[in-house]
Scaffold this motif. Structure first.
Motif, PDB file in Angstrom:
ATOM      1  N   GLY A   1     -54.241  93.522  -5.153  1.00  0.00           N
ATOM      2  CA  GLY A   1     -55.588  93.537  -5.694  1.00  0.00           C
ATOM      3  C   GLY A   1     -55.813  92.406  -6.695  1.00  0.00           C
ATOM      4  O   GLY A   1     -54.864  91.860  -7.267  1.00  0.00           O
ATOM      5  N   GLY A   2     -57.066  92.049  -6.905  1.00  0.00           N
ATOM      6  CA  GLY A   2     -57.393  90.990  -7.844  1.00  0.00           C
ATOM      7  C   GLY A   2     -57.156  89.589  -7.305  1.00  0.00           C
ATOM      8  O   GLY A   2     -57.170  88.626  -8.076  1.00  0.00           O
ATOM      9  N   ALA A   3     -56.956  89.463  -5.996  1.00  0.00           N
ATOM     10  CA  ALA A   3     -56.675  88.150  -5.401  1.00  0.00           C
ATOM     11  C   ALA A   3     -57.943  87.425  -4.969  1.00  0.00           C
ATOM     12  O   ALA A   3     -57.865  86.307  -4.474  1.00  0.00           O
ATOM     13  N   GLY A   4     -59.104  88.054  -5.114  1.00  0.00           N
ATOM     14  CA  GLY A   4     -60.348  87.431  -4.687  1.00  0.00           C
ATOM     15  C   GLY A   4     -60.745  87.772  -3.264  1.00  0.00           C
ATOM     16  O   GLY A   4     -61.599  87.103  -2.674  1.00  0.00           O
ATOM     17  N   LYS A   5     -60.161  88.835  -2.707  1.00  0.00           N
ATOM     18  CA  LYS A   5     -60.413  89.209  -1.317  1.00  0.00           C
ATOM     19  C   LYS A   5     -61.890  89.544  -1.081  1.00  0.00           C
ATOM     20  O   LYS A   5     -62.504  89.056  -0.125  1.00  0.00           O
ATOM     21  N   THR A   6     -62.469  90.377  -1.925  1.00  0.00           N
ATOM     22  CA  THR A   6     -63.865  90.762  -1.747  1.00  0.00           C
ATOM     23  C   THR A   6     -64.800  89.591  -2.015  1.00  0.00           C
ATOM     24  O   THR A   6     -65.825  89.435  -1.345  1.00  0.00           O
ATOM     25  N   THR A   7     -64.453  88.748  -2.978  1.00  0.00           N
ATOM     26  CA  THR A   7     -65.275  87.563  -3.241  1.00  0.00           C
ATOM     27  C   THR A   7     -65.292  86.632  -2.034  1.00  0.00           C
ATOM     28  O   THR A   7     -66.349  86.110  -1.650  1.00  0.00           O
ATOM     29  N   VAL A   8     -64.136  86.431  -1.400  1.00  0.00           N
ATOM     30  CA  VAL A   8     -64.079  85.579  -0.209  1.00  0.00           C
ATOM     31  C   VAL A   8     -64.889  86.205   0.924  1.00  0.00           C
ATOM     32  O   VAL A   8     -65.616  85.509   1.642  1.00  0.00           O
TER      33      VAL A   8
ATOM     34  N   THR B   1     -59.022  80.997 -10.495  1.00  0.00           N
ATOM     35  CA  THR B   1     -59.760  82.003 -11.261  1.00  0.00           C
ATOM     36  C   THR B   1     -59.886  81.679 -12.748  1.00  0.00           C
ATOM     37  O   THR B   1     -60.531  82.424 -13.479  1.00  0.00           O
ATOM     38  N   THR B   2     -59.256  80.605 -13.203  1.00  0.00           N
ATOM     39  CA  THR B   2     -59.351  80.214 -14.606  1.00  0.00           C
ATOM     40  C   THR B   2     -59.632  78.714 -14.694  1.00  0.00           C
ATOM     41  O   THR B   2     -59.278  77.957 -13.782  1.00  0.00           O
ATOM     42  N   PRO B   3     -60.255  78.261 -15.773  1.00  0.00           N
ATOM     43  CA  PRO B   3     -60.543  76.821 -15.882  1.00  0.00           C
ATOM     44  C   PRO B   3     -59.282  75.961 -15.872  1.00  0.00           C
ATOM     45  O   PRO B   3     -59.316  74.821 -15.401  1.00  0.00           O
ATOM     46  N   ARG B   4     -58.173  76.493 -16.398  1.00  0.00           N
ATOM     47  CA  ARG B   4     -56.923  75.731 -16.452  1.00  0.00           C
ATOM     48  C   ARG B   4     -55.817  76.524 -15.747  1.00  0.00           C
ATOM     49  O   ARG B   4     -55.107  77.307 -16.378  1.00  0.00           O
ATOM     50  N   PRO B   5     -55.662  76.351 -14.435  1.00  0.00           N
ATOM     51  CA  PRO B   5     -54.630  77.111 -13.717  1.00  0.00           C
ATOM     52  C   PRO B   5     -53.236  76.707 -14.176  1.00  0.00           C
ATOM     53  O   PRO B   5     -52.999  75.568 -14.617  1.00  0.00           O
ATOM     54  N   GLY B   6     -52.299  77.649 -14.070  1.00  0.00           N
ATOM     55  CA  GLY B   6     -50.933  77.401 -14.534  1.00  0.00           C
ATOM     56  C   GLY B   6     -50.026  76.779 -13.493  1.00  0.00           C
ATOM     57  O   GLY B   6     -48.812  76.714 -13.720  1.00  0.00           O
ATOM     58  N   ILE B   7     -50.569  76.341 -12.359  1.00  0.00           N
ATOM     59  CA  ILE B   7     -49.754  75.721 -11.319  1.00  0.00           C
ATOM     60  C   ILE B   7     -50.424  74.442 -10.840  1.00  0.00           C
ATOM     61  O   ILE B   7     -51.615  74.198 -11.114  1.00  0.00           O
TER      62      ILE B   7
ATOM     63  N   ALA C   1     -50.186  77.698   8.542  1.00  0.00           N
ATOM     64  CA  ALA C   1     -51.529  78.188   8.223  1.00  0.00           C
ATOM     65  C   ALA C   1     -52.362  77.069   7.603  1.00  0.00           C
ATOM     66  O   ALA C   1     -51.824  76.104   7.053  1.00  0.00           O
ATOM     67  N   ARG C   2     -53.677  77.201   7.697  1.00  0.00           N
ATOM     68  CA  ARG C   2     -54.594  76.285   7.020  1.00  0.00           C
ATOM     69  C   ARG C   2     -54.802  76.785   5.592  1.00  0.00           C
ATOM     70  O   ARG C   2     -54.717  77.985   5.322  1.00  0.00           O
ATOM     71  N   VAL C   3     -55.111  75.879   4.673  1.00  0.00           N
ATOM     72  CA  VAL C   3     -55.320  76.240   3.270  1.00  0.00           C
ATOM     73  C   VAL C   3     -56.606  75.593   2.771  1.00  0.00           C
ATOM     74  O   VAL C   3     -56.825  74.394   2.972  1.00  0.00           O
ATOM     75  N   HIS C   4     -57.456  76.407   2.143  1.00  0.00           N
ATOM     76  CA  HIS C   4     -58.673  75.915   1.494  1.00  0.00           C
ATOM     77  C   HIS C   4     -58.657  76.376   0.047  1.00  0.00           C
ATOM     78  O   HIS C   4     -58.369  77.546  -0.239  1.00  0.00           O
ATOM     79  N   VAL C   5     -58.990  75.480  -0.851  1.00  0.00           N
ATOM     80  CA  VAL C   5     -59.016  75.791  -2.279  1.00  0.00           C
ATOM     81  C   VAL C   5     -60.451  76.072  -2.693  1.00  0.00           C
ATOM     82  O   VAL C   5     -61.358  75.267  -2.443  1.00  0.00           O
ATOM     83  N   LEU C   6     -60.659  77.227  -3.316  1.00  0.00           N
ATOM     84  CA  LEU C   6     -61.956  77.564  -3.893  1.00  0.00           C
ATOM     85  C   LEU C   6     -61.879  77.277  -5.389  1.00  0.00           C
ATOM     86  O   LEU C   6     -61.173  77.974  -6.122  1.00  0.00           O
ATOM     87  N   PRO C   7     -62.583  76.254  -5.872  1.00  0.00           N
ATOM     88  CA  PRO C   7     -62.450  75.860  -7.283  1.00  0.00           C
ATOM     89  C   PRO C   7     -63.009  76.909  -8.230  1.00  0.00           C
ATOM     90  O   PRO C   7     -63.769  77.809  -7.833  1.00  0.00           O
ATOM     91  N   TYR C   8     -62.651  76.767  -9.487  1.00  0.00           N
ATOM     92  CA  TYR C   8     -63.120  77.705 -10.505  1.00  0.00           C
ATOM     93  C   TYR C   8     -64.637  77.636 -10.624  1.00  0.00           C
ATOM     94  O   TYR C   8     -65.240  76.562 -10.643  1.00  0.00           O
ATOM     95  N   ASP C   9     -65.244  78.791 -10.697  1.00  0.00           N
ATOM     96  CA  ASP C   9     -66.698  78.902 -10.816  1.00  0.00           C
ATOM     97  C   ASP C   9     -67.008  80.056 -11.755  1.00  0.00           C
ATOM     98  O   ASP C   9     -66.550  81.176 -11.545  1.00  0.00           O
ATOM     99  N   ARG C  10     -67.775  79.786 -12.789  1.00  0.00           N
ATOM    100  CA  ARG C  10     -68.053  80.818 -13.793  1.00  0.00           C
ATOM    101  C   ARG C  10     -68.823  82.001 -13.199  1.00  0.00           C
ATOM    102  O   ARG C  10     -68.596  83.154 -13.582  1.00  0.00           O
ATOM    103  N   HIS C  11     -69.718  81.704 -12.275  1.00  0.00           N
ATOM    104  CA  HIS C  11     -70.508  82.786 -11.676  1.00  0.00           C
ATOM    105  C   HIS C  11     -69.620  83.719 -10.856  1.00  0.00           C
ATOM    106  O   HIS C  11     -69.739  84.937 -10.943  1.00  0.00           O
TER     107      HIS C  11
END
Length: 367
Positions: A133-140, A302-308, A322-332
Motif C-alpha cells: 500500500g501507499g505505492a501510488g496504485k490508485t493514483t496511477v 512522491t517527495t520533492p527530493r527523492p532519496g534515490i 519491463a518498461r519503466v515510466h517515471v511520474l514526477p513529483y506533483d503537489r496536486h
C-alpha cells in the motif's frame, strides 16, 4: 435487465350493468327490448402480483446510496493546489520559448494521441497493482482512466477490485456510491444493453464510468469468481477497462494480472519500493513471456527530493524486460484528494499521457 412479466392474472370482471331507464310519464316508449335490472357488482378484489417464471432469480434488493465522504471529513479537506508553483511554471514557459521545444512537444503529443485513439476489436483490460500500500496504485489507475476517457470516443470503465476501503471513488471525485462489484456480479446478464449496465455505475466526466469495490465498509470482499464474472460480463461494453487491483500477492490481483492484456506495477521512488518491485518483476519473468513483455512500471516520485537516483533505479528495473515510466513529483497528486487534471503540472500531465499510450499500445498486441 429482463422486462417485468405481463400480469396474466389481470381483472377478469366485466361491467354487468345494462343501460338505465330513461322513460317517464308522457315519455315515448323505448323501442329497445327491456332488460332485467342489473345485479349489484361484486366487490373487486385486488389482483395478485405477477409472479416470475419458474427458474427466474429474484432481483437483488436495491442498496442505499452512501456518500463517499461524510460532512465531517469534507470539512477536513483543504482547497486543491496546483501541481507546480507559479514561479516554476513561468520559468518552464520561458525555457520552452527560448529553446524552441514547443513545436517538438506538439508533434510528440500528436503521435501520442494517435496511439490512444486507436480502435479496438474487443475491450482492453489493464490491471494496476503494487507490492504494498501507499505505492501510488490508485493514483496511477485514476490517471490512466482519466487519460483514456479524454482521448477516446468509446466508453471507459474504472473497476475497483480492491474493496478493503479503497480510495478510487474519492480519487475520481465520486459523491455517492450504491452498487458495487459484488452486486453487479449477481445482476449482469448477456441480454443487458449499455444503458442497462451504466444504470448500476457511477458516471464520471468524458464518457467514463466507475464500478466501486465497496461502500467504504470494512469487511467487503471480492473473490476470484466474482471478479471473473464481472469482467467477462462488462468487457464487451467498454473499449478500455482499468482495474485497481489488490496489492500482490493477493489472489484477485494475480488473476487480474494474468487475464489482462497489459499490466501496470505501481512503485514508489524509494529504495525499498524499487527493491520490492524488482523482486516482483523477477517473479513475473518466470511466467509466460507475454506477461513481462506487457508489464509497465509506473515509478512515482512522491517527495520533492527523492532519496534515490531515479534514472539509475529506472535503468535497473528495465533489465527485467519491463518498461519503466517515471511520474514526477506533483503537489496536486501528493495531496491525495480528487484528481483534477487542470491542476496537474505540465511534466506530470505529459508523463501520465505517455504512460497511458504505451500501456494501451502493449494491450493491443495481446489478443
Amino acid at each position: 435487465m429482463p422486462n417485468a412479466e405481463h400480469n396474466w392474472q389481470g381483472d377478469l370482471l366485466r361491467d354487468l350493468r345494462g343501460p338505465g331507464e330513461t322513460g317517464g310519464p308522457g315519455a315515448p316508449a323505448d323501442p329497445r327490448p327491456s332488460v332485467p335490472p342489473a345485479r349489484p357488482e361484486p366487490a373487486r378484489q385486488p389482483a395478485p402480483a405477477a409472479q416470475p417464471w419458474p427458474g427466474t432469480p429474484a432481483p437483488p434488493p436495491t442498496p442505499d446510496s452512501l456518500p463517499v465522504l461524510d460532512k465531517a471529513m469534507t470539512a477536513v479537506a483543504r482547497r486543491p493546489v496546483r501541481g507546480e508553483a507559479v514561479a516554476v511554471r513561468a520559468a518552464r514557459a520561458v525555457r520552452r520559448i527560448v529553446s524552441g521545444s514547443a513545436a517538438r512537444e506538439v508533434a510528440a503529443l500528436t503521435r501520442t494521441a494517435e496511439v490512444l485513439q486507436q480502435p479496438v476489436t474487443t475491450g482492453r483490460q489493464i490491471a494496476v497493482t503494487s507490492i504494498r500500500g501507499g505505492a501510488g496504485k490508485t493514483t496511477v489507475t485514476a490517471l490512466l482512466g482519466t487519460t483514456y476517457a479524454h482521448y477516446r470516443q468509446d466508453p471507459v470503465l474504472l473497476v475497483e477490485a480492491d474493496p478493503a476501503l479503497g480510495s478510487l471513488p474519492l480519487r475520481m471525485g465520486a459523491e455517492a456510491l450504491r452498487w458495487t462489484t459484488a452486486d453487479l456480479a449477481d445482476i449482469a446478464a448477456p441480454q443487458m444493453s449499455l444503458l442497462d449496465v451504466t444504470g448500476y455505475l457511477v458516471q464520471l466526466p468524458d464518457n467514463a464510468w466507475l464500478l466501486p469495490g465497496s461502500q467504504g465498509r470494512i469487511g467487503a470482499m471480492v473473490d476470484t469468481v466474482t471478479y471473473e464474472r464481472v469482467m467477462v460480463a462488462l468487457r464487451r461494453y467498454f473499449g478500455v477497462t482499468v482495474v485497481d487491483c489488490e496489492t500482490l500477492p493477493a489472489e484477485v490481483a494475480r488473476v487480474a494480472l494474468s487475464a489482462a492484456q497489459a499490466r501496470v506495477l505501481a512503485a514508489p521512488a524509494t529504495l525499498d519500493g524499487v527493491t520490492s518491485t524488482y523482486a516482483v518483476l523477477q517473479w513475473l519473468r518466470a511466467l509466460p513471456p507475454h506477461v513481462i513483455e506487457g508489464t509497465v512500471v509506473a515509478l512515482s516520485v512522491t517527495t520533492p527530493r527523492p532519496g534515490i537516483d531515479i534514472d539509475a533505479a529506472a535503468e535497473r528495473l528495465t533489465t527485467t524486460g519491463a518498461r519503466v515510466h517515471v511520474l514526477p513529483y506533483d503537489r496536486h497528486l501528493a495531496a491525495g484528494g480528487p484528481l483534477r487534471t487542470e491542476l496537474l503540472s505540465r511534466p506530470a500531465r505529459l508523463a501520465a499521457t505517455r504512460l497511458a499510450a504505451e500501456v494501451f499500445e502493449l494491450s493491443q498486441r495481446r489478443r
